[in-house]
Each structure stands twice: as C-alpha cells, then as structure tokens.
Design a protein around this motif. Sequence first.
Motif, PDB file in Angstrom:
ATOM      1  N   PHE A  20      -7.451  -5.358   4.227  1.00  0.00           N
ATOM      2  CA  PHE A  20      -6.367  -5.661   3.073  1.00  0.00           C
ATOM      3  C   PHE A  20      -7.171  -5.943   1.692  1.00  0.00           C
ATOM      4  CE2 PHE A  20      -3.493  -8.408   0.467  1.00  0.00           C
ATOM      5  CZ  PHE A  20      -2.520  -7.463   0.359  1.00  0.00           C
ATOM      6  N   GLY A  25      -5.724  -0.969  -3.362  1.00  0.00           N
ATOM      7  CA  GLY A  25      -4.395  -0.114  -3.248  1.00  0.00           C
ATOM      8  C   GLY A  25      -3.779  -0.314  -2.260  1.00  0.00           C
ATOM      9  N   ALA A  26      -4.241  -1.311  -1.019  1.00  0.00           N
ATOM     10  CA  ALA A  26      -3.745  -1.388   0.162  1.00  0.00           C
ATOM     11  C   ALA A  26      -2.399  -2.508   0.032  1.00  0.00           C
ATOM     12  CB  ALA A  26      -4.397  -2.307   1.068  1.00  0.00           C
ATOM     13  N   ARG A  27      -1.340  -1.968   0.462  1.00  0.00           N
ATOM     14  CA  ARG A  27      -0.104  -2.914   0.351  1.00  0.00           C
ATOM     15  C   ARG A  27       0.215  -3.605   1.591  1.00  0.00           C
ATOM     16  NH1 ARG A  27       4.506   1.654  -1.327  1.00  0.00           N
ATOM     17  NH2 ARG A  27       3.219   2.661  -2.896  1.00  0.00           N
ATOM     18  N   SER A  28      -0.245  -3.199   2.838  1.00  0.00           N
ATOM     19  CA  SER A  28      -0.550  -3.907   3.882  1.00  0.00           C
ATOM     20  C   SER A  28      -1.127  -3.436   5.168  1.00  0.00           C
ATOM     21  CB  SER A  28       0.881  -4.298   4.295  1.00  0.00           C
ATOM     22  OG  SER A  28       1.560  -3.552   5.275  1.00  0.00           O
ATOM     23  N   GLY A  43      -1.300  -8.998   4.082  1.00  0.00           N
ATOM     24  CA  GLY A  43      -0.603  -8.412   2.982  1.00  0.00           C
ATOM     25  C   GLY A  43       0.874  -8.704   2.982  1.00  0.00           C
ATOM     26  N   HIS A  46       5.989  -4.408   3.989  1.00  0.00           N
ATOM     27  CA  HIS A  46       7.274  -3.767   3.425  1.00  0.00           C
ATOM     28  C   HIS A  46       7.894  -3.543   4.689  1.00  0.00           C
ATOM     29  CE1 HIS A  46       5.414  -3.288  -0.721  1.00  0.00           C
ATOM     30  NE2 HIS A  46       4.505  -3.696  -0.080  1.00  0.00           N
ATOM     31  N   ASP A  84       5.650   8.358  -2.478  1.00  0.00           N
ATOM     32  CA  ASP A  84       5.418   7.028  -3.092  1.00  0.00           C
ATOM     33  C   ASP A  84       4.191   6.381  -2.487  1.00  0.00           C
ATOM     34  OD1 ASP A  84       7.209   7.686  -5.092  1.00  0.00           O
ATOM     35  OD2 ASP A  84       8.778   6.814  -3.893  1.00  0.00           O
ATOM     36  N   GLY A  85       3.495   6.804  -1.762  1.00  0.00           N
ATOM     37  CA  GLY A  85       2.336   6.079  -0.842  1.00  0.00           C
ATOM     38  C   GLY A  85       1.837   6.837   0.208  1.00  0.00           C
ATOM     39  N   LEU A 104      -0.839   0.745   4.941  1.00  0.00           N
ATOM     40  CA  LEU A 104       0.069   1.290   4.234  1.00  0.00           C
ATOM     41  C   LEU A 104      -0.543   1.376   2.425  1.00  0.00           C
ATOM     42  CD1 LEU A 104       2.820   2.119   2.926  1.00  0.00           C
ATOM     43  CD2 LEU A 104       3.585  -0.277   3.275  1.00  0.00           C
ATOM     44  N   ALA A 105      -0.622   2.221   1.828  1.00  0.00           N
ATOM     45  CA  ALA A 105      -1.485   2.058   0.541  1.00  0.00           C
ATOM     46  C   ALA A 105      -0.810   3.048  -0.511  1.00  0.00           C
ATOM     47  CB  ALA A 105      -2.794   2.828   0.759  1.00  0.00           C
ATOM     48  N   ASP A 106      -1.123   2.583  -1.724  1.00  0.00           N
ATOM     49  CA  ASP A 106      -0.689   3.153  -2.940  1.00  0.00           C
ATOM     50  C   ASP A 106      -1.301   4.636  -2.819  1.00  0.00           C
ATOM     51  OD1 ASP A 106       0.588   0.990  -3.844  1.00  0.00           O
ATOM     52  OD2 ASP A 106      -1.264   0.407  -5.030  1.00  0.00           O
TER      53      ASP A 106
END
Lengths: 128, 178
Positions: A20, A25-28, A43, A46, A84-85, A104-106
């Motif tokens: 993370f 760009g990592a969201r989790s 992270g 989500h 969206d990702g 989970l990334a952008d």
Amino acid sequence: MFSLRSSLSEQSHNAARALFAEIDGARSVVVATADGFELAQAGPGHGDASRLAAMVSSFAALGDAASRESNIGTPRCLVIESTDGRLLVRCMQVRGQSLVVVVLADKKVLLGLVWHQLALAEKLMNAE
Amino acid sequence: MGPLSHLKIVFTGTAGSGKTTAIAALSDTPPVVTDVRNTDASLGKEHTTVGLDFGQVDLGDGQSVRLFGTPGQLRFEFMWRIIATDALGLVILVDNSRPDPLDDLSIYLDAYKDLLPTMSCAIGVGRTLECPQPAVDDFCEMLAARGLVLPVLPVDVRRRDDVLMLVDAVLVQAEMRL
C-alpha cells in the motif's frame, strides 16, 4: 490447518502495508488464502475486505482452471480493468501455502510497477 | 432439438455435501474444478471448491445438460446467484452426517427463495445409511412447512445413476412447467 493462517499473519500484514505504501495509486491491498479467508488488509478499504478476499479467491481459481484448460500453465497475475479503477491480483506461494494478493488501484497506476512490487512482496514473505 | 435442449442445472449445498463428486460422477467430459487447499479446520477435508465446478452430460436425442456446482461455504454466497443465472433447475445436496441437516437445507432454500417458484428443484440427501436421521419424511415436512413440494431422494453422489436420478427429477418438473 488454521495454524497455517496464523503463521502467515505477520508476513501478510507486513506485505499489505508495504504494498500500500509503495504503489502510487493503490486504494487498498488485501492478502487472502487461496480458499478465501482474509489474512491482512491495508489502506482505507472500499467495502468489506473479507468479501473481497472470497471473491478474489474465486476469481483466481477460475483463472487457474482456464489456464489449465488452455494448457498455458499456472496463472501468476489477473487483472480486472473497470471504468473507475483496477483490481490487480497475484497468486503466490508462501512457505508452501497458496495465497492471493489483490491491489485495488486507480486507473493511473502503472501495471509493470505493480507486478514488480507484488513479485518483491512474494520474495520478502518467503524470506521472512 | 426441443426447448430443453441446452440445459443448465446447478448443484448446491454445504461444503462436503458432494457437489464436485456428483458432477464428476455424471459428466461425460473431465469436469472443470476450482478446488484449492482448505485452511478451515472445521470442514475436515483437504480441498474445497472456491469458484465453480462444471461438467456436461449427453442425455441422448440431442439433449445435453450442463452441470454447474457452487462453492458451499456462506462466504461464497455471491457465487451462488451468479452461477444460478439462467439455470433451468437446482439440485440441493444435503449431508446427513452433519449436525443439523434440516438447517443446512434451509440455508439454501432461503438463498434461492425468490427463484424457487419458477425453478425446478430436487433435494439429494447423502450418507443416509450411516446417518438415517433426519428421514426423508422429515425433509418433506420441513419443505411443506415452507409451502414447497419437492422431490427428496436419498443418494450416493459417487454413483452415476443416483446423480442422474436427481437430474431426472429436475427435468421432469421442468417439462411439467412447459
């Protein structure tokens, strides 16, 4: 069997935190057993990490079945490219245990860098 | 080929109830399996299905049945609905050696509650020789209390003929609905 999960808990948490931190760009990040139990999450998250762990283990197992059916060996990485990702999944062997790690990334995330970080994480988990 | 020519039947039920075994016993082709090493000590088995099982059987007259198996554990509930999409029928397998087989059945009846009025369904009860209780009548009473009349068949899912009997029970209901 449960002790396998306990014994990998520390490495999994370390790996999730490192991934993370290192992936721009990592969201989790979620680390799970191949049979769908969450081992670690880093992270803000989500949704429910335990549900994502189960879903990703199914996805990885389907990828493995499709690879075998196609005679292309064992899958290492799987990608879900969404509007969206991205969900980026790596199947790992850590001390004889099959794990799946999902980032989970952008959309801006660079795939090559993520694969590199995931490969590095597998190496470190086995070394710890 | 008639309206039932390319059929999809889904096998569901608790982990260890024999879904993978049943599909392997009936399928004409080597089944697709997504079993991985189990880390849940409560299951008491080495491998478990986490994606799906898939097999096919040719019933003759151009009628082929595609057999899909779900993962059993509740954490894979999301797969239960995905796999049941567009299915003609459902086979719910119950392991009579588990602590509460009637409760096990109710989990799957609840999960597919909204589909059951339009989907054919048969119940297969395994390990009845070693564990005769609850009896078939108990399952039928439990179903009746829910307003359901479904065939309940004692089966050994390792036996092709037993699995075929379950598939037949689904097909007969489907034909009656046409």
